[in-house]
Structures are given as C-alpha cells and as structure tokens.
Design a protein around this motif. Structure first.
Motif, PDB file in Angstrom:
ATOM      1  N   LYS A   1      -7.741  11.078 -16.303  1.00 46.17           N
ATOM      2  CA  LYS A   1      -6.727  12.033 -15.838  1.00 46.17           C
ATOM      3  C   LYS A   1      -5.797  11.407 -14.808  1.00 46.17           C
ATOM      4  CE  LYS A   1      -9.531  16.160 -16.714  1.00 46.17           C
ATOM      5  NZ  LYS A   1     -10.228  17.331 -16.105  1.00 46.17           N
ATOM      6  N   ILE A   2      -6.339  10.495 -13.975  1.00 45.55           N
ATOM      7  CA  ILE A   2      -5.499   9.848 -12.968  1.00 45.55           C
ATOM      8  C   ILE A   2      -4.446   8.973 -13.635  1.00 45.55           C
ATOM      9  CG2 ILE A   2      -5.528   8.059 -11.181  1.00 45.55           C
ATOM     10  CD1 ILE A   2      -8.107   9.282 -10.143  1.00 45.55           C
ATOM     11  N   GLY A   3      -4.855   8.161 -14.598  1.00 43.30           N
ATOM     12  CA  GLY A   3      -3.904   7.323 -15.307  1.00 43.30           C
ATOM     13  C   GLY A   3      -2.892   8.132 -16.100  1.00 43.30           C
ATOM     14  N   GLU A   4      -3.358   9.213 -16.740  1.00 45.08           N
ATOM     15  CA  GLU A   4      -2.464  10.060 -17.528  1.00 45.08           C
ATOM     16  C   GLU A   4      -1.415  10.726 -16.642  1.00 45.08           C
ATOM     17  OE1 GLU A   4      -5.129  12.719 -19.421  1.00 45.08           O
ATOM     18  OE2 GLU A   4      -5.970  11.196 -20.772  1.00 45.08           O
ATOM     19  N   GLU A   5      -1.832  11.191 -15.452  1.00 45.71           N
ATOM     20  CA  GLU A   5      -0.866  11.823 -14.552  1.00 45.71           C
ATOM     21  C   GLU A   5       0.146  10.818 -14.036  1.00 45.71           C
ATOM     22  OE1 GLU A   5      -0.631  14.398 -10.397  1.00 45.71           O
ATOM     23  OE2 GLU A   5      -2.530  14.280 -11.493  1.00 45.71           O
ATOM     24  N   GLY A   6      -0.312   9.600 -13.757  1.00 48.23           N
ATOM     25  CA  GLY A   6       0.609   8.569 -13.328  1.00 48.23           C
ATOM     26  C   GLY A   6       1.665   8.267 -14.378  1.00 48.23           C
TER      27      GLY A   6
ATOM     28  N   PRO B   1       0.818  -1.214   0.000  1.00 49.98           N
ATOM     29  CA  PRO B   1       0.000   0.000   0.000  1.00 49.98           C
ATOM     30  C   PRO B   1       0.849   1.259   0.000  1.00 49.98           C
ATOM     31  CG  PRO B   1       0.075  -0.937   2.205  1.00 49.98           C
ATOM     32  CD  PRO B   1       0.830  -1.892   1.311  1.00 49.98           C
ATOM     33  N   PHE B   2       0.229   2.345  -0.471  1.00 46.51           N
ATOM     34  CA  PHE B   2       0.827   3.667  -0.385  1.00 46.51           C
ATOM     35  C   PHE B   2       0.328   4.338   0.887  1.00 46.51           C
ATOM     36  CE2 PHE B   2       0.851   2.615  -4.870  1.00 46.51           C
ATOM     37  CZ  PHE B   2       2.131   2.980  -5.253  1.00 46.51           C
ATOM     38  N   LEU B   3       1.143   5.229   1.441  1.00 46.59           N
ATOM     39  CA  LEU B   3       0.796   5.926   2.680  1.00 46.59           C
ATOM     40  C   LEU B   3       0.948   7.422   2.468  1.00 46.59           C
ATOM     41  CD1 LEU B   3       0.095   5.795   5.722  1.00 46.59           C
ATOM     42  CD2 LEU B   3       2.554   5.603   6.176  1.00 46.59           C
TER      43      LEU B   3
ATOM     44  N   THR C   1      -2.372   4.367  -8.631  1.00 47.01           N
ATOM     45  CA  THR C   1      -2.939   4.263  -7.285  1.00 47.01           C
ATOM     46  C   THR C   1      -2.453   5.399  -6.395  1.00 47.01           C
ATOM     47  OG1 THR C   1      -3.054   1.862  -7.486  1.00 47.01           O
ATOM     48  CG2 THR C   1      -3.166   2.771  -5.266  1.00 47.01           C
ATOM     49  N   LEU C   2      -1.198   5.783  -6.532  1.00 49.23           N
ATOM     50  CA  LEU C   2      -0.681   6.908  -5.750  1.00 49.23           C
ATOM     51  C   LEU C   2      -1.401   8.195  -6.123  1.00 49.23           C
ATOM     52  CD1 LEU C   2       1.278   8.208  -3.781  1.00 49.23           C
ATOM     53  CD2 LEU C   2       2.959   8.341  -5.640  1.00 49.23           C
ATOM     54  N   VAL C   3      -1.642   8.408  -7.399  1.00 44.02           N
ATOM     55  CA  VAL C   3      -2.367   9.605  -7.832  1.00 44.02           C
ATOM     56  C   VAL C   3      -3.787   9.578  -7.269  1.00 44.02           C
ATOM     57  CG1 VAL C   3      -3.150  10.947  -9.818  1.00 44.02           C
ATOM     58  CG2 VAL C   3      -0.974   9.716  -9.932  1.00 44.02           C
ATOM     59  N   PHE C   4      -4.416   8.408  -7.278  1.00 47.19           N
ATOM     60  CA  PHE C   4      -5.754   8.263  -6.703  1.00 47.19           C
ATOM     61  C   PHE C   4      -5.739   8.604  -5.217  1.00 47.19           C
ATOM     62  CE2 PHE C   4      -9.202   5.983  -4.678  1.00 47.19           C
ATOM     63  CZ  PHE C   4     -10.268   6.123  -5.549  1.00 47.19           C
ATOM     64  N   LEU C   5      -4.736   8.115  -4.491  1.00 40.47           N
ATOM     65  CA  LEU C   5      -4.634   8.381  -3.060  1.00 40.47           C
ATOM     66  C   LEU C   5      -4.429   9.867  -2.787  1.00 40.47           C
ATOM     67  CD1 LEU C   5      -4.405   7.582  -0.099  1.00 40.47           C
ATOM     68  CD2 LEU C   5      -2.011   6.963  -0.523  1.00 40.47           C
ATOM     69  N   GLU C   6      -3.645  10.526  -3.614  1.00 39.00           N
ATOM     70  CA  GLU C   6      -3.451  11.967  -3.440  1.00 39.00           C
ATOM     71  C   GLU C   6      -4.778  12.705  -3.533  1.00 39.00           C
ATOM     72  OE1 GLU C   6       1.114  12.177  -5.280  1.00 39.00           O
ATOM     73  OE2 GLU C   6      -0.621  12.665  -6.523  1.00 39.00           O
TER      74      GLU C   6
ATOM     75  N   ALA D   1      -3.470   4.802   4.419  1.00 38.81           N
ATOM     76  CA  ALA D   1      -2.805   3.737   3.672  1.00 38.81           C
ATOM     77  C   ALA D   1      -3.818   3.137   2.706  1.00 38.81           C
ATOM     78  CB  ALA D   1      -2.275   2.663   4.605  1.00 38.81           C
ATOM     79  N   LEU D   2      -3.385   2.914   1.463  1.00 39.18           N
ATOM     80  CA  LEU D   2      -4.300   2.414   0.444  1.00 39.18           C
ATOM     81  C   LEU D   2      -3.609   1.402  -0.452  1.00 39.18           C
ATOM     82  CD1 LEU D   2      -6.907   4.345  -1.609  1.00 39.18           C
ATOM     83  CD2 LEU D   2      -5.218   2.984  -2.833  1.00 39.18           C
ATOM     84  N   ALA D   3      -4.243   0.242  -0.615  1.00 39.29           N
ATOM     85  CA  ALA D   3      -3.815  -0.772  -1.576  1.00 39.29           C
ATOM     86  C   ALA D   3      -4.929  -0.951  -2.593  1.00 39.29           C
ATOM     87  CB  ALA D   3      -3.519  -2.095  -0.864  1.00 39.29           C
ATOM     88  N   HIS D   4      -4.550  -1.215  -3.838  1.00 40.09           N
ATOM     89  CA  HIS D   4      -5.523  -1.218  -4.936  1.00 40.09           C
ATOM     90  C   HIS D   4      -5.234  -2.369  -5.882  1.00 40.09           C
ATOM     91  CE1 HIS D   4      -6.562   0.735  -9.071  1.00 40.09           C
ATOM     92  NE2 HIS D   4      -7.607   0.061  -8.628  1.00 40.09           N
ATOM     93  N   ASN D   5      -6.291  -3.024  -6.339  1.00 40.41           N
ATOM     94  CA  ASN D   5      -6.193  -4.007  -7.410  1.00 40.41           C
ATOM     95  C   ASN D   5      -7.034  -3.502  -8.569  1.00 40.41           C
ATOM     96  OD1 ASN D   5      -5.614  -6.269  -8.897  1.00 40.41           O
ATOM     97  ND2 ASN D   5      -6.999  -7.629  -7.779  1.00 40.41           N
ATOM     98  N   GLY D   6      -6.389  -3.240  -9.694  1.00 40.44           N
ATOM     99  CA  GLY D   6      -7.061  -2.695 -10.861  1.00 40.44           C
ATOM    100  C   GLY D   6      -6.217  -1.614 -11.502  1.00 40.44           C
TER     101      GLY D   6
END
Length: 225
Positions: free
Chosen positions: A101-106, A84-86, A114-119, A91-96
């Motif tokens: 915009k989230i994918g493009e920024e990543g 997971p990211f913190l 997943t880190l961009v999503f957590l932000e 703390a967040l773990a993701h499957n998928g």
C-alpha cells in the motif's frame, strides 16, 4: 559535506550496478541537522559532486544526516523527492524500495515511497522514545499489506535529541549495508565508511546486523523481530 560529494561519485558500486554519468549516486542529495532545538533540512536535485549549493551550506551541529540518491524511479528525481524528508519534527532517509500500500500510494501521488512511509511513522510514533520507535518500526515492517516484498528498510532517523539507524534487508546484503563507528565519544553510521584515514586504519567500523536498530545518542542496540 565533502563526504557527500565523494559518495556521489564513488559510493557503493556493487556487481550488477553500472557506473552512471554524474557518479554512482547522481540523483539528488539532502542533509538534516539539529539547530536551536529543531531539526532542519536542505535538499538538492543535482549530483552532490557538482551542485554549487552544497559547498555553500554551513552547518554546525551535534546531530546530522547526509544522503545522496540513486533513484529507482527516474520520474521521481528532483529536490522535492531527495532524502531526507522532514515531517512533524522527524527527518528520515531511506535506502531501498517499499511496495504494498505504501508503494502504491507513492505511485498514485507521484511522490517517494519513503515520504509515504514517513507520514505513517509520524502518525504512529506518538511516544518519541527508542523503545517506541522499535515497536512502531517492527509493526510497520512486518505488515506485508503495507510494505510488500520490500528490498530494504535501511533508515536514518532524527527526531528531537535522538538519532537512530536501522539496517533491514531482504535481498542484496552487499549493497544494503550500514556500518557504525564509535571513537572518542563520537558515533557515526555510514552505508560505506568514508575515508578510513580520518578514523584510523579501519576506524573501528562494524557492520550492523540485519534487523539491528542502533541509537547513536546512547550507543544502544535493539533488534526488530
């Protein structure tokens, strides 16, 4: 910790996915837990089944997330992009995989989507409540500009005393699974129930419904629209 090593080697191999060298999920591992009122995290970029760091971890806690990864973007493999990211006490773990915009920024920043999503989640989830989490997750996941035609938003989230699991899939329901078990006051969630023997014949595991957000602290469920 032993369950992470087992899952790295054997976990969730479904039709169309070939077994890979190093195990089915060899691309890093991570754990998050609550200790002295704080969420702490440790991650590694090697397969959990063979990383010498994993057995050395000694964690005693009542809130725990464990994750092993099969990366969709091989350039992102490594400890810094293991789950997971913190961030900001979440703390967040993701499957998928997220797009939009989230994918493009990543991709632009060469970090996990997943880190961009957590932000974004940490910025919007001001009121750290169950209802507040349901509201914010519903808003983000219904915004196609942000997440695009994503595959799944199976999430494990720890914040403060809260521990939550969300199952949302847009395809491959046999792969994007999350099961919950409640037995003798202990609640657990797993994408593939580990070793039925330790929980009884079937451990009372049930598959979370699509869109179900489960509160492991209270045993309550809410459903995203």
């Amino acid at each position: 910790m032993a369950s992470l090593a087992w899952f790295c080697e054997h976990g969730n191999l479904v039709p169309g996915w070939e077994k890979r060298e190093g195990g089915n999920h060899p691309d890093g591992w991570g754990v998050a837990w609550r200790e002295e009122g704080e969420i702490r995290c440790a991650r590694g970029g090697k397969p959990a089944a063979s990383d010498p760091l994993l057995p050395k971890l000694r964690v005693r806690t009542d809130r725990f997330i464990g994750h092993v990864r099969r990366a969709s973007n091989m350039e992102a493999v490594g400890a810094k992009n293991a789950h997971p990211f913190l961030l900001s006490g979440i703390a967040l773990a993701h499957n998928g995989t997220f797009y939009g915009k989230i994918g493009e920024e990543g991709e632009r920043r060469r970090v996990s989507d997943t880190l961009v999503f957590l932000e974004l989640l940490s910025e919007r989830w001001k009121e750290r409540t169950f209802e507040g989490l349901k509201k914010i997750l519903g808003e983000i996941l219904s915004d196609t500009d942000l997440v695009g035609d994503y595959s799944s938003a199976n999430l494990l989230i720890a914040a403060g005393e809260g521990l939550f699991a969300l199952r949302v899939f847009c395809k491959n329901p046999d792969y994007y699974t999350l099961f919950v078990s409640e037995k003798e006051g202990i609640r657990a969630v797993s994408s593939q129930p580990p070793g039925y023997a330790e929980w009884g014949d079937n451990g009372g595991w049930r598959l979370l419904e699509n869109g179900e957000l489960f509160n492991l602290t209270t045993g309550e469920s809410r459903f995203l629209p």
